[in-house]
Design an enzyme around this catalytic site. Structure first.
Site, short mmCIF file in Angstrom:
data_model
loop_
_atom_site.label_atom_id
_atom_site.label_comp_id
_atom_site.label_asym_id
_atom_site.label_seq_id
_atom_site.Cartn_x
_atom_site.Cartn_y
_atom_site.Cartn_z
N GLY A 1 8.17 -1.84 -4.40
CA GLY A 1 6.78 -1.73 -3.96
C GLY A 1 6.52 -2.38 -2.61
CD GLU A 2 8.32 -7.77 -0.92
OE1 GLU A 2 8.71 -8.27 0.12
OE2 GLU A 2 8.73 -8.12 -2.06
CB ALA A 3 5.57 -2.53 3.33
#
Length: 1779
Positions: A704-706
């Site tokens: 989920g982390e960019a």
């Protein structure tokens, strides 16, 4: 044409039919047919020779046709066609009355064998004709007339059964299809049943012929009753069944009658799994059926092609290209027609079973019946498959290709009968085809079975029951279960099927967890729990059976087991003889793929361990990825390079995809490298951009982390550009586009996004990303289209709904999830619109299986595999059986649980799995509730019975677990006695001090019975009513607290309940102990001892139940071999020792009495020579005798032993050793009575039974002697000691007679051997470490006797000492002639010399420190003196006499004897030295004549050594140093009472140094005296043997004495020493030169010796140069004298140096000179006697000395007189001559 006979046969059949056809063909449309028939009829009936011959078709007439009448004449093809075509045409009229006779005629032609040949539409004209005939019959079923349907069935079955008419290929398929259609279409139930039965019969025939590869193989009719469906059971009176059975049987027999007139017996068609009988099966609402579109054939084609491309990859040449239109080639390739037929029929059935009606047609029961009957036929087929079908690649391929698809579709059916049939088919695959279908079963087992089994809360009740019954049936073949475990649970790439199965059953048996909503009704849940439990028991039973088979253990449950199978709801799987002949019905046939080394245990063990560790790592990864990877690297499951980790993440099953994404996105060094390696492992060459992303994102979920996404996408873009360099100008373009695509994917497919992106929006978003330029619009538009149409998702995204977040480590392959696709809930249908998707997904699973699994099938053979199976299933099993046993009172459940326990204990015990076995046994033991009798219920009684059964059946394997079982027996017995009202053992054995009141009470109550109301009832029951814990000590626990009458009543009823288990059953455990094997009996005894120990240790309630049982089982097992008995006894003896030393006297007495009973039993057995068993079993008596502190016990032991000896004296044998040890221990006892009692028995034994003692083992003589020696030491009674000595004399006499063996032979042998003083004596006993080893030579036994007597010489009682010494030396004197030299050596070394040890080492001049205080401590000083002067002197003399007596034998020991005597002389103790010297002289005087030259030399050197060792030492006085410790207390010498007195008077006032000086002076005086004695002794010996001694020997004596003289002189002239001595003055009473006398004596003796030598001139005189010695000696003496005289003068001349003692000194000097005078005189005389020449020669040296003599002072005038004589007689003449 044919003879009249033939004519009658064939024409009768045809003519009758033709007449009927003509009669009914009255319509115009039938005129042509009627005409044909009439023409034929005329020809047949006309009498002309060849009515059928046709002149225009001559050539055809020669071709033989399919008809022949069994006679000589055959019909040509033309004739056959002429006869058959009217019948064919009649069949196709579709008019009942015409069709009926035509079909009937065809049937008869076939049945009577008039038709022959092969029916095949693609064959020659004959085959086509027959094919047309069959086809015409098949079409008749369309008439829907019941009678014609039956007729058609009859004809078709006849055709297939017929041997002369061969039906193959399409023709066969058409027949099968026709029967199938009649079954589906007929309105008549009888016809339907007949059609079904006919189908089964045809299948049987086709497959039986295929197996036998022959059409001539006999086939029996099937049994119709077994095929009936529940609906058809409405046929209450069985008339329909009878009809159908008759129909089938008649056809079969008609055909058979043609072949073979004798009808074979019918064989039952077995093997149905109750699918048709189960009343539970109801037709479910058709609306619930699985939704499927009617594209069955398409599905089948797709499945076939794809299956062949993957799962069957390695099997080349079997398939054509796989195109749909080439399918028929497949059949053509099968050369063998029988195989081809079987293949085609099988394929047809599979396809029929797959036909699923469209939704709107679901209400049509016909369509479902079609599917059901096809499945039923498949089931029958598989259950009875023969070897060819089970093993041939062709048929296995067909199963994989068609049947697997059918299973896949039908197992999802909600129609119960379909699901049930699918399960039955699957069970056949598992039990019979598993070797060839490893991968397929691996997929289907979770799909069909585990899915249903693991659904606990909301299962379909019927489905689950079917699955449980299926598993129950699976357990009937024990090999199957083990194979499943080996092939799946031990395979890294497979699901743990066995483990999941057991856990699923456990969850089902435990029921729905509380608080969980369930669809089950309570009665349904109860049934299901019971069935699951039954299944768990079956699994254990199956494992036990397999183990028994492998280890060839006879099965104790076999008869019961058979009954179980009979009574089970579904009959067992009986192999159908029709199909597989005599083939065994097991699935473990060696399949071509099965591994050659079958089950190589080691590899399986490794594979199992590997798998478990890998699972652990994966489960850890799914919680903490980094830790998981670390763990796997450490465990060597994954390499430590980034490439290997990446490969693992990519390929491993069961990893959480989200966590893989997280791990790859990490910034840490290793994670980054792994991510790069992961991306680099993809090859994107030639892929479209969205395809590449799709492939890339299948294996993990983007984090989920960019930043993480950024890193991953950056690397992806780089890799894509590297693989496709021309796709984009730079990697940046690919990077941005990748982001864009992912956003588009989310936008398009996330339901949360309301405003969806359009294609134009997408193009707009991607403007200028290609280095400022735009990508082509059509490229972006097609990209948009593809993504919005087809979502990019992970491989298992579609399963996520069904996946739980926590991945159970047991499920390494998520194959159970496959089914979540297949059995889709309604609302999920949108995910997979078509069954194509479904099949594709399954296809992927198979592909993955095929890729990963080597698919080698292992057939289990090694029993070790069971260990791993038990590891997996023991805990669930224990839980499943324990909880219901605890909570339920339902008898069925209880019986099942106990059965489970029995099997579990059987398997774990035989496999020696201690922990697991004990877990089951202790649980079961707890459930007996015997430790808490107040809680006993009926179920506990069953548990007790189960315990008894287990002991009976598995006794050989229980090992340590016997303890729990025997504890139960012990507790049961205790309660049983309580119930009968017998008094507890405690009344006899409790400690009196604690329980005195209690026992009084007990007496007063007259031991009431519990069942009566009585005051004592509560008292006995109290302890038992208290609810004890299982592990509580003893049985009762503590009896504190009041007990209510209600509790007591409850207990009474419970104790009555126990009577259901008879005491005799319990006792059987002990009586059967004789059946246990050698190892088990030892474990049994160990356990019994432990339990007994616990019983006896109880302080409140000691019991002897098990102790009595020990004696019993010893009795039962008396006949076991000695080897086993010695192991048993090892255990028992320790036990008896512990109990015998118990503080509780009553118990110890009871134990000793038990031991006596046992021993008496043993003594009944004969023992051969040199065995040690009798000795072993009597050892406990010895140990208890030594350890026990209770007099009563010791007395009891002596009485027991004496009873045993006296009653079984013949059999004691090696037991004598222990007997004597007991008596020897008694001899040292502190209680007089015990000593007297023991000696009394000893006396009896020796008087009456002496021959028995040494009967088998002569060494026992030694033990007897040692025992007597022990009695001689008795302190209580002098008579005992004296008697014991007398007995020793008796023993010595026996020994001398050689009377140790009872057999006369032995005596002769010994008498022959022992000749007095034989010169060969040395050979009798081989010498090893000086020990005589030869057992026949009884001299070996002398030693202990003599040593014992020798020890008595230290006894403080004079009579004993005297008697012992007397006996010792008398024995040696009388029997010494029997001794060999080695024995004599031992006697001297270890018997005689030790007598003097304590003298030689312990007594110094003061008699102080004794090294052997043990001997001396109880002698007071007088005793010591008495010992010294009497015993020691006597003993030493006797030793000398003995030596002299046996000098011829013992002469080599001279040196040792001399050293003994010398050691006496060396002692600083005058008396001892005197004794030693006297003995020395005695030895010389008696034996001197016998000595050789060498011996005399030894004597001389010994004397020299003695002289040097006893030189007086005054160094301490001069130096003032402390003396050595040995001389510390030398002042207390008996030889110097005065000094002793003065020392004690001074007491502590003297310093330690002074004491030392006194001590050493005293010793020096003592030594001086000894040296005088020694010199006298030497001279005495010399004078005795003057004539014997050689010059050399005499010279040795001379040197010895000369050394003494020189030393004495040195001391005498030491003036500092003299002045020191003068300081001590009168206290020491020494002469002024302290050793003057010694010096004079010594020099005098020297002179004498040398002069005598010169006089005697003995042999070898010349060698020794005596004269020069004499000259030197004379010079020395004169010189010393002159020096002494002068020293006196010098002291006078220097007054300043004089001390205050001057005047006495002068007078002393005169005295000294006077005493030296005689020596000088003798010296001068000796010089004169030298002879003229020598004198002259040495005068030069003598003269100065003589002149000095004249000038010095003399103490007396003797010297001057002698000097003047000399000058006148000798010197004068010399001087005159020289003048």
């Amino acid at each position: 044409m044919a003879s009249s006979e033939a004519d009658s046969r064939l024409s009768q059949v045809v003519a009758r039919a033709l007449e009927k056809i003509i009669k009914n063909a009255s319509w115009r449309k039938h005129s042509k047919l009627a005409h044909q028939c009439k023409a034929l009829l005329e020809r047949i009936t006309s009498p002309s020779d060849s009515p059928l011959a046709s002149p225009d078709s001559e050539p055809e007439s020669s071709i033989p046709g399919p008809l022949h009448d069994g006679g000589a004449v055959e019909y040509s093809l033309f004739e056959s066609e002429f006869i058959l075509s009217p019948l064919i045409n009649a069949c196709s009229t579709a008019f009942n009355k015409i069709v009926d006779p035509a079909v009937d005629c065809i049937q008869k032609l076939i049945a009577y064998g008039y038709l022959r040949g092969e029916a095949d539409p693609s064959g020659g004209p004959e085959a086509q004709l027959l094919s047309k005939l069959i086809e015409s019959v098949c079409k008749c079923h369309d008439l829907s007339d019941d009678a014609i349907e039956l007729l058609v069935l009859k004809t078709l079955l006849s055709a297939v059964t017929s041997v002369s008419l061969r039906i193959h290929g399409d023709c066969l398929l058409q027949i099968v299809r026709t029967c199938y259609d009649i079954y589906l279409g007929s309105k008549n139930v009888v016809n339907q049943t007949t059609a079904k039965a006919s189908l089964v019969q045809m299948l049987v025939i086709v497959f039986r012929r295929m197996e036998a590869d022959s059409s001539a193989v006999p086939v029996q009719p099937i049994v119709v009753a077994e095929l009936m469906e529940p609906i058809e059971k409405s046929d209450a009176d069985g008339s329909m069944t009878q009809f159908v059975q008759g129909f089938i049987t008649k056809i079969m027999q008609d055909i058979d009658g043609v072949l073979n007139p004798v009808t074979p017996s019918r064989v039952s068609l077995g093997g149905h799994d109750g699918a048709f009988e189960t009343t539970a099966v109801e037709t479910t609402n058709p609306a619930d059926l699985l939704d499927s579109t009617d594209k069955d054939m398409l599905d089948a084609k797709y499945w076939e092609i794809s299956m062949y491309k993957t799962a069957l990859e390695g099997r080349k040449g079997e398939l054509a290209d796989g195109e749909a239109d080439r399918d028929e080639d497949l059949e053509v390739q099968i050369g063998n027609k029988f195989k081809r037929d079987a293949f085609l029929v099988f394929r047809a059935l599979c396809k029929l079973s797959m036909k699923t009606p469209p939704k709107e047609a679901l209400a049509d029961p016909l369509l479902m019946r079609g599917k059901i009957v096809a499945l039923e036929l498949l089931k029958i087929l598989l259950e009875n498959a023969g070897t060819v079908f089970r093993t041939s690649e062709r048929f296995l391929g067909a199963i994989k290709q068609y049947l697997c698809l059918s299973l896949l579709k039908n197992s999802a059916s909600t129609l119960m009968i379909v699901f049930q049939l699918s399960c039955s088919i699957f069970i056949s695959l598992v039990s019979r085809f598993r070797a060839g279908l490893k991968a397929e079963i691996g997929v289907f087992f979770p799909m069909i079975v585990l899915r249903v089994l693991e659904n606990v809360a909301q299962p379909n009740f019927q489905q689950k029951m079917i699955v449980i019954r299926f598993l129950d049936k699976l357990c009937l073949d024990s090999q199957t279960l083990v194979d499943i475990f080996i092939n799946y649970d031990c395979d890294v790439n497979s699901s743990n099927i066995f483990e999941r199965m057991v856990n699923g059953l456990l969850k089902t048996a435990q029921g729905v967890p509380p608080g969980v909503a369930t669809t089950l009704l309570p009665p349904q849940e109860a049934t299901m729990k019971l069935e699951a439990m039954r299944c768990l028991v079956a699994i254990l039973r199956s494992m036990g059976d397999w183990m028994n088979k492998q280890l060839r253990i006879p099965d104790p449950y076999s008869t019961k087991r058979f009954e179980d199978v009979e009574n089970s709801p579904e009959p067992g799987n009986v192999p159908m003889a029709i199909l597989n002949g005599d083939e065994p019905a097991e699935g473990s046939d060696s399949h071509s793929e099965a591994s050659n080394e079958a089950s190589d245990v080691l590899t399986i063990e490794q594979r199992r361990a590997y798998k478990l560790e890998l699972q652990e790592g994966i489960s850890l990864f799914n919680r903490k990825p980094k830790k998981g990877i670390e763990f796997l690297i450490k465990a060597n499951k994954v390499g430590d390079s980034p490439e290997e980790i990446a490969a693992f993440l990519k390929n491993a099953s069961d990893l959480n995809k989200t966590l893989i994404g997280d791990y790859l996105g990490e910034r840490e060094d290793l994670s980054l490298k792994v991510m790069h390696a992961y991306v680099d492992s993809f090859d994107f060459q030639g892929m479209e951009f969205d395809e590449a992303i799709r492939a890339f994102l299948q294996g993990f979920r983007l984090p989920g982390e960019a930043q993480k996404i950024d890193r991953i996408m950056e690397k992806f873009a780089e890799r894509y550009c590297k693989c496709n360099p021309k796709a984009f100008t730079s990697a940046d373009t690919a990077y941005v586009l990748a982001y864009s695509v992912i956003m588009l994917n989310t936008d398009s497919h996330n339901p949360m996004v309301k405003n969806k992106m359009s294609a134009d929006d997408f193009i707009r978003n991607n403007r200028g990303i290609d280095d400022g330029k735009d990508l082509p619009e059509e490229y972006l538009r097609s990209l948009f289209e593809r993504i919005s149409r087809n979502e990019i998702k992970m491989k298992e995204d579609d399963l996520s709904l069904h996946q739980k977040q926590s991945v159970n480590s047991n499920r390494i392959l998520g194959l159970d999830n496959i089914l979540n696709i297949v059995i889709r809930k309604r609302d999920e249908d949108q995910h997979m619109e078509t069954s194509d998707d479904l099949i594709r997904h399954m296809q992927e699973q198979f592909k993955e299986k095929a890729r990963k699994s080597k698919s080698v099938y292992y057939a289990a053979t090694d029993v070790v595999i069971l260990r791993f199976m038990i590891e997996v299933c023991w805990a669930p099993m224990l839980a499943a059986f324990s909880v219901p046993l605890d909570q339920s009172d339902d008898e069925v459940v209880i019986t099942l649980c106990l059965e489970g326990f029995r099997y579990a204990i059987h398997v774990t015990a035989v496999m020696s799995m201690k922990t697991h076995r004990d877990a089951f046994v202790t649980s079961l033991a707890k459930f007996t509730s015997l430790h808490s009798p107040a809680d006993i219920k009926q179920k506990n009684i069953y548990a007790i019975k189960a315990i008894v059964t287990i002991a009976d059946e598995d006794g050989n394997y229980l090992r340590e677990a016997w303890e729990h079982i025997l504890t139960c027996v012990s507790r049961f017995e205790h309660l049983h006695l309580l119930g009968e009202g017998a008094p507890p053992d405690a009344t006899f054995f409790a400690f009196p001090q604690d329980e005195s009141e209690k026992s009084k009470q007990a007496k007063s109550t007259n031991l009431p019975v519990l069942n009566k109301k009585g005051p004592g009832k509560i008292q006995y029951a109290a302890a038992s009513v208290m609810r004890g814990s299982y592990d509580g000590a003893g049985i009762g626990g503590n009896s504190a607290g009041a007990v209510t009458s209600e509790q007591v009543d409850n207990l009474v009823s419970n104790l009555n309940m126990l009577e259901q288990v008879g005491s005799s059953e319990m006792n059987r455990i002990f009586t059967r102990s004789q059946k246990l094997n050698s190892e088990a009996i030892i474990d049994f005894v160990k356990a019994l001892c432990k339990v007994s120990m616990e019983e006896l240790r109880s302080t409140s309630d000691p019991r002897v139940f098990s102790l009595t049982k020990i004696v019993e089982i010893a009795h039962y097992n008396m006949n076991r071999i000695r080897l086993v008995w010695s192991s048993i006894w090892h255990v028992l003896s320790n036990f008896f020792v512990t109990i015998g030393c118990s503080e509780n006297l009553s118990i110890a007495i009871f134990a000793m009495d038990s031991l006596r009973q046992l021993s008496m039993k043993f003594l009944e057995r004969e023992e051969l020579a040199n065995y040690n068993f009798q000795n072993e079993f009597m050892k406990p008596f010895v140990i208890v005798m030594r350890k026990s502190s209770a007099v009563e016990i010791r007395e009891l032991i002596i009485r027991c032993v004496s009873q045993m000896v006296l009653s079984r004296v013949n059999n004691v044998k090696s037991g004598w050793k222990s007997m004597f040890m007991v008596f020897a221990t008694a001899a040292y006892d502190n209680h007089k009575n015990i000593v007297l009692l023991a000696f009394e028995i000893m006396e009896k034994i020796i008087r009456d039974y002496f021959p028995y003692i040494t009967e088998t083992e002569t060494t026992t003589f030694t033990d007897c002697v040692n025992c007597l020696v022990a009695f001689t030491n008795s302190r209580y009674n002098k008579d005992i000691s004296l008697n014991a000595i007398a007995f020793l004399r008796f023993c010595a006499a026996k020994l001398a007679e050689g009377d140790l063996g009872s057999s006369s032979k032995k005596k002769e042998k010994e008498n022959g051997k022992v000749s007095p003083s034989s010169p060969h004596k040395g050979k009798d006993g081989r010498q090893e470490n000086g020990e005589l080893i030869d057992k026949d030579d009884h001299l070996y036994f002398w030693f202990p006797l003599l040593a014992g007597l020798s020890e008595l010489s230290f006894d403080p009682r004079p009579e004993i000492r005297k008697n012992a010494l007397e006996l010792l030396f008398e024995t040696l004197r009388n029997h010494g002639h029997l001794f060999s030299l080695p024995l004599w050596e031992r006697v001297f070394e270890s018997v005689l010399f030790p007598i003097f040890d304590y003298v030689r080492h312990g007594i110094d001049p003061a008699g102080g420190d004794s090294n052997e205080e043990g001997i001396v401590s109880d002698m007071d000083e007088l005793d010591q003196d008495a010992w010294l002067y009497e015993t020691c002197t006597l003993a030493l003399q006797l030793v000398v006499d003995l030596f002299v007596n046996f000098y011829n034998t013992v002469h080599p020991l001279l040196r040792k004897v001399l050293s003994l005597l010398i050691s006496f002389i060396k002692r600083p103790h005058q008396s001892l030295a005197g004794i030693g010297t006297a003995a020395f002289v005695r030895l010389m005087s008696n034996a001197g004549d016998l000595f050789s030259e060498e011996k005399w030399l030894e004597v001389g050197y010994s004397l020299k050594e003695a002289a040097n060792a006893t030189l007086p030492d005054f160094s301490c006085v001069v130096s003032g140093d402390n003396m050595a410790g040995t001389n510390e207390h030398a002042l207390n010498s008996q030889g110097n009472e005065a000094s002793a007195g003065s020392d004690t008077s001074q007491g502590g006032s003297e310093s330690l140094r002074t004491q030392h000086i006194y001590a050493s002076l005293s010793e020096a005086k003592c030594r001086a005296a000894v040296q005088l004695l020694l010199i006298q002794a030497m001279m005495e010996i010399y004078n005795m043997y003057r004539t014997h001694l050689s010059a050399k020997n005499t010279l040795v004596l001379y040197e010895a004495i000369h050394d003494v003289a020189s030393h004495a002189h040195r001391i005498n002239i030491d003036s500092p020493l003299q002045s020191k001595l003068q300081e001590f003055g009168p206290m020491i009473q020494m002469q002024d030169p302290p050793l003057l006398r010694l010096e004079n004596e010594a020099y005098q003796s020297c002179l004498t010796l040398l002069q005598n030598l010169i006089l005697d001139r003995p042999p070898r005189y010349e060698e020794v140069k005596v004269e020069s010695h004499l000259v030197d000696l004379c010079q020395e003496v004169l010189l010393f004298y002159i020096e002494t005289a002068r020293s006196g003068q010098t002291s006078e001349t220097s007054p300043e140096e004089q001390s205050q003692w001057l005047i006495p000194s002068v007078s002393g000097k005169r005295r000294e000179l006077a005493s030296r005078a005689p020596l000088i005189v003798a010296t001068l005389q000796a010089i004169c006697s030298l002879g003229d020449t020598l004198f002259e020669k040495n005068l030069v040296q003598f003269f100065p000395l003589l002149s000095s003599l004249i000038s010095c002072e003399h103490g007396s005038n003797e010297v001057q007189v002698a000097l003047s004589d000399m000058l006148s007689s000798s010197v004068g003449p010399v001087l005159l001559r020289s003048c």
